[in-house]
Design a protein around this motif. Sequence first.
Motif, short mmCIF file in Angstrom:
data_model
loop_
_atom_site.label_atom_id
_atom_site.label_comp_id
_atom_site.label_asym_id
_atom_site.label_seq_id
_atom_site.Cartn_x
_atom_site.Cartn_y
_atom_site.Cartn_z
N PHE A 1 0.56 -1.22 0.14
CA PHE A 1 0.13 -0.11 -0.25
C PHE A 1 0.87 1.12 0.28
O PHE A 1 1.82 1.04 0.49
CB PHE A 1 -0.81 -0.21 1.19
N ILE A 2 0.77 2.01 -0.95
CA ILE A 2 1.71 3.17 -0.91
C ILE A 2 0.70 4.77 -0.24
O ILE A 2 -1.08 4.19 -1.07
CB ILE A 2 2.11 3.35 -1.99
N VAL A 3 1.41 5.61 -0.22
CA VAL A 3 0.23 7.19 -0.03
C VAL A 3 1.44 7.85 0.31
O VAL A 3 2.30 8.02 0.38
CB VAL A 3 -0.04 6.61 1.78
N PRO A 4 1.28 8.85 -0.97
CA PRO A 4 1.74 10.40 -0.51
C PRO A 4 1.72 10.90 0.44
O PRO A 4 1.38 10.85 1.61
CB PRO A 4 0.94 10.97 -1.55
N GLY A 5 2.63 12.02 0.39
CA GLY A 5 2.72 13.11 1.58
C GLY A 5 1.69 13.88 1.62
O GLY A 5 2.06 13.89 0.84
N TYR A 6 1.56 14.52 2.96
CA TYR A 6 0.64 15.27 2.85
C TYR A 6 1.10 16.76 2.05
O TYR A 6 2.22 16.80 2.80
CB TYR A 6 0.12 15.81 4.23
N LEU A 7 0.32 17.37 1.39
CA LEU A 7 1.21 18.75 1.05
C LEU A 7 0.94 19.90 1.67
O LEU A 7 -0.37 20.56 1.52
CB LEU A 7 0.88 18.59 -0.43
N LEU A 8 2.11 19.63 2.72
CA LEU A 8 1.81 21.56 3.87
C LEU A 8 2.21 22.34 2.70
O LEU A 8 2.90 22.43 2.30
CB LEU A 8 3.27 20.88 4.86
N GLU A 9 1.71 23.39 3.05
CA GLU A 9 2.01 24.77 2.74
C GLU A 9 3.13 25.60 2.98
O GLU A 9 4.00 25.93 2.16
CB GLU A 9 1.23 25.86 2.68
N ASP A 10 3.86 25.07 4.32
CA ASP A 10 4.48 25.33 5.40
C ASP A 10 5.12 23.90 6.23
O ASP A 10 4.33 23.95 6.91
CB ASP A 10 4.74 26.48 6.34
N VAL A 11 6.48 23.62 5.34
CA VAL A 11 7.16 22.57 6.69
C VAL A 11 7.37 23.83 7.46
O VAL A 11 8.86 24.42 7.24
CB VAL A 11 7.87 21.79 5.84
N PHE A 12 7.79 23.98 8.79
CA PHE A 12 8.05 24.68 9.61
C PHE A 12 9.50 23.95 10.93
O PHE A 12 11.05 24.37 10.38
CB PHE A 12 7.67 25.23 10.70
N ASP A 13 9.27 22.65 10.69
CA ASP A 13 10.56 22.18 11.16
C ASP A 13 9.99 20.10 11.59
O ASP A 13 9.26 19.92 12.21
CB ASP A 13 11.05 22.23 13.35
N PRO A 14 11.27 19.54 10.67
CA PRO A 14 10.56 18.14 10.31
C PRO A 14 10.55 17.53 11.38
O PRO A 14 10.79 16.42 11.54
CB PRO A 14 11.07 18.00 9.06
N THR A 15 11.73 17.47 12.73
CA THR A 15 11.96 17.29 13.29
C THR A 15 11.29 16.25 14.68
O THR A 15 9.98 17.12 14.34
CB THR A 15 12.69 18.06 14.44
N GLY A 16 11.19 14.57 14.40
CA GLY A 16 10.10 13.66 14.70
C GLY A 16 9.02 13.53 14.17
O GLY A 16 8.15 12.98 14.55
N ALA A 17 9.10 13.78 12.45
CA ALA A 17 7.65 13.86 12.04
C ALA A 17 7.47 12.23 11.93
O ALA A 17 6.73 11.11 11.73
CB ALA A 17 8.13 13.87 11.19
N GLY A 18 8.93 11.59 11.99
CA GLY A 18 9.08 10.29 11.56
C GLY A 18 8.66 8.99 12.26
O GLY A 18 8.21 8.40 12.94
N ASP A 19 8.66 9.88 14.14
CA ASP A 19 8.71 9.30 15.37
C ASP A 19 6.79 9.64 15.20
O ASP A 19 6.33 8.73 16.04
CB ASP A 19 9.18 10.21 16.42
#
Length: 305
Positions: free
Chosen positions: A216-234
Amino acid sequence: MSLVVVGSVAYDGVETPHGRVERMLGGAATYISLAASFFTRPRLVGIVGEDFADEDTQLLLKHGVDLEGLERVPGKTFFWAGKYSEDMNDRETLQTDLNVFADFDPKIPSSYRAARYLLLGNIQPALQRSVRAQMNGLRLAGGDTMNYWIKDFREELLETIAQWDFLLINDGEARMLSGESNLRKAAGAILEMGPHTLVIKRGEHGAMLFRRDSFFIVPGYLLEDVFDPTGAGDCFAGGFIGYLAEQGFDLEAGHISRGDLSRAVIYGSVMGSFCCERFGVERFRTLTRSEIDARFEEFRKFTSF
Ligand code: AMP
């Protein structure tokens, strides 16, 4: 259904193109627990020093995170600092002060041992294995790892993940672990190592879930602004296991359909995307379950055709 989460609790210094924060609450177990708290009651196992602030303890408690397993010892809390590239797809580690985390030897409180769900954050594979061994009655256990363990602790890691139901890793790590550059082949090789479910996280490009007979494959959610990706995987991991724990699923007994697992991947993606909207854990201070469910529905709309 209760969930035990094991991993780092930290202070982070983070620099992104949107700004810089010298010191804020972080750590894999913190992000996993906060994300999972919207679905179930996480029980955190980690270690902090004397400098761990009361307001940070209060934030976790306010989200219903059980802290009986959070050890407080003399010394300083783990500190990590990183700087992101302009497009935020790469980051450089500037500082890692293990401090009290260097002696982390996770002890599972007896009240946690019968929990049904276990999420092992990225720590030394031998410690992950010792935690797994302290639990009785698990329905679903799995976790995360990183390139350092794959490269230098391979045998120990292979013994550890052989006992897991699921593994969550990023695409580079999947290639490194399997020795295959093609992701489909890499997934096939990893599913031979023990876990019957594999989630490959691909940052802003989304995620893939593999089982022996399906993917099953899902795209990423297209945020207008990514402020800080730290912790996103967690946070992805917290949403994924949190949803499965909320539903009471039991992969081994086969009480889970492809659709259930796909929904868990979507909830993981939703929680990862919210995490990136503010620095550190800030977004979780105001986030609500209805916002989470609304974004889940958005995913349904933009992936249907
Ligand atoms: P992620 O962006 O999902 O990879 O997670 C970042 C979090 O992992 C930060 O909050 C860090 O405090 C924590 N972290 C960084 N390096 C390590 C490490 N070596 N062991 C455990 N946690 C770490």
